[in-house]
Design a protein around this motif. Sequence first.
Motif, PDB file in Angstrom:
ATOM      1  N   GLY A  33      42.538  29.575  36.118  1.00 65.41           N
ATOM      2  CA  GLY A  33      41.721  30.584  36.777  1.00 65.41           C
ATOM      3  C   GLY A  33      41.081  31.520  35.766  1.00 65.41           C
ATOM      4  O   GLY A  33      40.993  31.229  34.573  1.00 65.41           O
ATOM      5  N   LYS A  34      40.642  32.669  36.270  1.00 67.70           N
ATOM      6  CA  LYS A  34      40.008  33.679  35.419  1.00 67.70           C
ATOM      7  C   LYS A  34      40.973  34.835  35.218  1.00 67.70           C
ATOM      8  O   LYS A  34      41.605  35.298  36.166  1.00 67.70           O
ATOM      9  CB  LYS A  34      38.732  34.218  36.064  1.00 67.70           C
ATOM     10  CG  LYS A  34      37.552  33.308  35.966  1.00 67.70           C
ATOM     11  CD  LYS A  34      36.314  34.023  36.492  1.00 67.70           C
ATOM     12  CE  LYS A  34      35.069  33.226  36.228  1.00 67.70           C
ATOM     13  NZ  LYS A  34      33.866  33.948  36.633  1.00 67.70           N
ATOM     14  N   ILE A  50      37.358  37.953  29.001  1.00 70.54           N
ATOM     15  CA  ILE A  50      37.714  37.172  30.184  1.00 70.54           C
ATOM     16  C   ILE A  50      38.044  35.764  29.717  1.00 70.54           C
ATOM     17  O   ILE A  50      37.271  35.143  28.993  1.00 70.54           O
ATOM     18  CB  ILE A  50      36.555  37.151  31.198  1.00 70.54           C
ATOM     19  CG1 ILE A  50      36.283  38.561  31.698  1.00 70.54           C
ATOM     20  CG2 ILE A  50      36.884  36.211  32.359  1.00 70.54           C
ATOM     21  CD1 ILE A  50      35.066  38.695  32.589  1.00 70.54           C
ATOM     22  N   LEU A  51      39.217  35.292  30.109  1.00 69.80           N
ATOM     23  CA  LEU A  51      39.594  33.906  29.855  1.00 69.80           C
ATOM     24  C   LEU A  51      39.305  33.106  31.110  1.00 69.80           C
ATOM     25  O   LEU A  51      39.730  33.498  32.203  1.00 69.80           O
ATOM     26  CB  LEU A  51      41.080  33.789  29.525  1.00 69.80           C
ATOM     27  CG  LEU A  51      41.583  34.474  28.271  1.00 69.80           C
ATOM     28  CD1 LEU A  51      43.087  34.258  28.130  1.00 69.80           C
ATOM     29  CD2 LEU A  51      40.875  33.962  27.043  1.00 69.80           C
ATOM     30  N   VAL A  52      38.592  32.011  30.968  1.00 69.21           N
ATOM     31  CA  VAL A  52      38.325  31.107  32.082  1.00 69.21           C
ATOM     32  C   VAL A  52      39.063  29.818  31.747  1.00 69.21           C
ATOM     33  O   VAL A  52      38.678  29.103  30.813  1.00 69.21           O
ATOM     34  CB  VAL A  52      36.814  30.853  32.273  1.00 69.21           C
ATOM     35  CG1 VAL A  52      36.587  29.922  33.445  1.00 69.21           C
ATOM     36  CG2 VAL A  52      36.076  32.172  32.460  1.00 69.21           C
ATOM     37  N   LEU A  53      40.139  29.555  32.475  1.00 71.39           N
ATOM     38  CA  LEU A  53      41.041  28.449  32.141  1.00 71.39           C
ATOM     39  C   LEU A  53      41.077  27.409  33.241  1.00 71.39           C
ATOM     40  O   LEU A  53      41.107  27.748  34.424  1.00 71.39           O
ATOM     41  CB  LEU A  53      42.453  28.994  31.918  1.00 71.39           C
ATOM     42  CG  LEU A  53      42.568  30.108  30.868  1.00 71.39           C
ATOM     43  CD1 LEU A  53      43.960  30.713  30.889  1.00 71.39           C
ATOM     44  CD2 LEU A  53      42.221  29.580  29.495  1.00 71.39           C
ATOM     45  N   GLU A  54      41.092  26.153  32.826  1.00 73.18           N
ATOM     46  CA  GLU A  54      41.237  25.066  33.792  1.00 73.18           C
ATOM     47  C   GLU A  54      42.254  24.073  33.264  1.00 73.18           C
ATOM     48  O   GLU A  54      42.469  23.962  32.049  1.00 73.18           O
ATOM     49  CB  GLU A  54      39.895  24.407  34.090  1.00 73.18           C
ATOM     50  CG  GLU A  54      39.164  23.882  32.899  1.00 73.18           C
ATOM     51  CD  GLU A  54      37.770  23.384  33.264  1.00 73.18           C
ATOM     52  OE1 GLU A  54      37.416  22.302  32.792  1.00 73.18           O
ATOM     53  OE2 GLU A  54      37.045  24.079  33.988  1.00 73.18           O
ATOM     54  N   LYS A  55      42.861  23.375  34.197  1.00 68.06           N
ATOM     55  CA  LYS A  55      43.895  22.409  33.852  1.00 68.06           C
ATOM     56  C   LYS A  55      43.248  21.068  33.534  1.00 68.06           C
ATOM     57  O   LYS A  55      42.371  20.599  34.251  1.00 68.06           O
ATOM     58  CB  LYS A  55      44.870  22.256  35.021  1.00 68.06           C
ATOM     59  CG  LYS A  55      46.048  21.365  34.721  1.00 68.06           C
ATOM     60  CD  LYS A  55      47.002  21.349  35.906  1.00 68.06           C
ATOM     61  CE  LYS A  55      48.140  20.401  35.662  1.00 68.06           C
ATOM     62  NZ  LYS A  55      49.050  20.366  36.826  1.00 68.06           N
ATOM     63  N   THR A  61      42.466  24.096  29.107  1.00 71.50           N
ATOM     64  CA  THR A  61      41.250  24.184  28.316  1.00 71.50           C
ATOM     65  C   THR A  61      40.427  25.315  28.908  1.00 71.50           C
ATOM     66  O   THR A  61      40.705  25.770  30.011  1.00 71.50           O
ATOM     67  CB  THR A  61      40.479  22.842  28.332  1.00 71.50           C
ATOM     68  OG1 THR A  61      39.371  22.939  27.455  1.00 71.50           O
ATOM     69  CG2 THR A  61      40.021  22.478  29.713  1.00 71.50           C
ATOM     70  N   GLY A  62      39.432  25.780  28.187  1.00 70.11           N
ATOM     71  CA  GLY A  62      38.620  26.840  28.749  1.00 70.11           C
ATOM     72  C   GLY A  62      37.775  27.543  27.716  1.00 70.11           C
ATOM     73  O   GLY A  62      37.592  27.061  26.592  1.00 70.11           O
ATOM     74  N   VAL A  63      37.286  28.711  28.118  1.00 72.78           N
ATOM     75  CA  VAL A  63      36.406  29.508  27.268  1.00 72.78           C
ATOM     76  C   VAL A  63      36.828  30.968  27.311  1.00 72.78           C
ATOM     77  O   VAL A  63      37.522  31.411  28.231  1.00 72.78           O
ATOM     78  CB  VAL A  63      34.920  29.385  27.700  1.00 72.78           C
ATOM     79  CG1 VAL A  63      34.431  27.963  27.550  1.00 72.78           C
ATOM     80  CG2 VAL A  63      34.707  29.886  29.107  1.00 72.78           C
ATOM     81  N   GLY A  69      30.313  38.018  31.304  1.00 71.00           N
ATOM     82  CA  GLY A  69      30.380  36.598  31.630  1.00 71.00           C
ATOM     83  C   GLY A  69      29.705  35.684  30.626  1.00 71.00           C
ATOM     84  O   GLY A  69      29.639  34.474  30.846  1.00 71.00           O
ATOM     85  N   ASN A  70      29.233  36.236  29.518  1.00 72.61           N
ATOM     86  CA  ASN A  70      28.623  35.402  28.472  1.00 72.61           C
ATOM     87  C   ASN A  70      29.721  34.756  27.629  1.00 72.61           C
ATOM     88  O   ASN A  70      30.669  35.436  27.217  1.00 72.61           O
ATOM     89  CB  ASN A  70      27.721  36.233  27.557  1.00 72.61           C
ATOM     90  CG  ASN A  70      26.539  36.802  28.311  1.00 72.61           C
ATOM     91  OD1 ASN A  70      25.941  36.131  29.142  1.00 72.61           O
ATOM     92  ND2 ASN A  70      26.222  38.055  28.040  1.00 72.61           N
ATOM     93  N   GLU A  71      29.589  33.461  27.380  1.00 70.82           N
ATOM     94  CA  GLU A  71      30.599  32.755  26.606  1.00 70.82           C
ATOM     95  C   GLU A  71      30.593  33.217  25.154  1.00 70.82           C
ATOM     96  O   GLU A  71      29.558  33.247  24.502  1.00 70.82           O
ATOM     97  CB  GLU A  71      30.347  31.245  26.672  1.00 70.82           C
ATOM     98  CG  GLU A  71      31.394  30.442  25.943  1.00 70.82           C
ATOM     99  CD  GLU A  71      31.200  28.944  26.065  1.00 70.82           C
ATOM    100  OE1 GLU A  71      31.351  28.263  25.034  1.00 70.82           O
ATOM    101  OE2 GLU A  71      30.877  28.460  27.173  1.00 70.82           O
ATOM    102  N   ILE A  72      31.768  33.575  24.660  1.00 71.77           N
ATOM    103  CA  ILE A  72      31.935  33.970  23.265  1.00 71.77           C
ATOM    104  C   ILE A  72      32.339  32.752  22.437  1.00 71.77           C
ATOM    105  O   ILE A  72      31.785  32.497  21.384  1.00 71.77           O
ATOM    106  CB  ILE A  72      33.001  35.082  23.126  1.00 71.77           C
ATOM    107  CG1 ILE A  72      32.577  36.325  23.890  1.00 71.77           C
ATOM    108  CG2 ILE A  72      33.273  35.391  21.669  1.00 71.77           C
ATOM    109  CD1 ILE A  72      33.656  37.375  24.004  1.00 71.77           C
TER     110      ILE A  72
END
Length: 128
Positions: A33-34, A50-55, A61-63, A69-72
Motif C-alpha cells: 500500500g501507500k 511516500i512509499l508506494v509498495l506492492e507485493k 517492490t515499489g517507489v 506524488g512525484n517519483e523520486i
Amino acid sequence: MKKLSLIIGGLLISLLSLNANVYAQSPADYFVGKWKVVIKGTPNGDANMILVLEKKEDSLTGVVQDESGNEITKIDNAELGVDTATFYFNAQGYDVTLELTKADEDHVTGNLLGMFEAEGERIITPKQ
C-alpha cells in the motif's frame, strides 16, 4: 485407551496450528500500500516521503515519492522479517536503507541509515 486419547488430541492440536499458519498474513502483505513516512532530524530538517509498495511473489517492490506524488526513486531491494521491512534505494546519489517495524495495523516506526528516526502512517484511500 488413554494413549489413543493423547494421540487424537495431539493430532487435533497439530491440525489447528497448521490451519492457523495457512491463514496467517505474510510480512509482505502488511506493508503493501501507500505509506506517509517522516524522517526526523536530518540536516535539512524533517523529511517527508511516500512509499508506494506492492507485493511481488513473497517480496515487496515499489517507489519512493515526494509529498506531491512525484517519483523520486525506485526501491532496489526489500528484506522482510516477521514485523519488519528494510528498503534499499538511492537518493540524491547515496545508497540509503530505511528500516520500518510494525507498530500497529496502520503505523510503523524505524530509522533511516540507522541514524535518523522514522515514523510512518498508512495512507487509506476511501472506497468509491
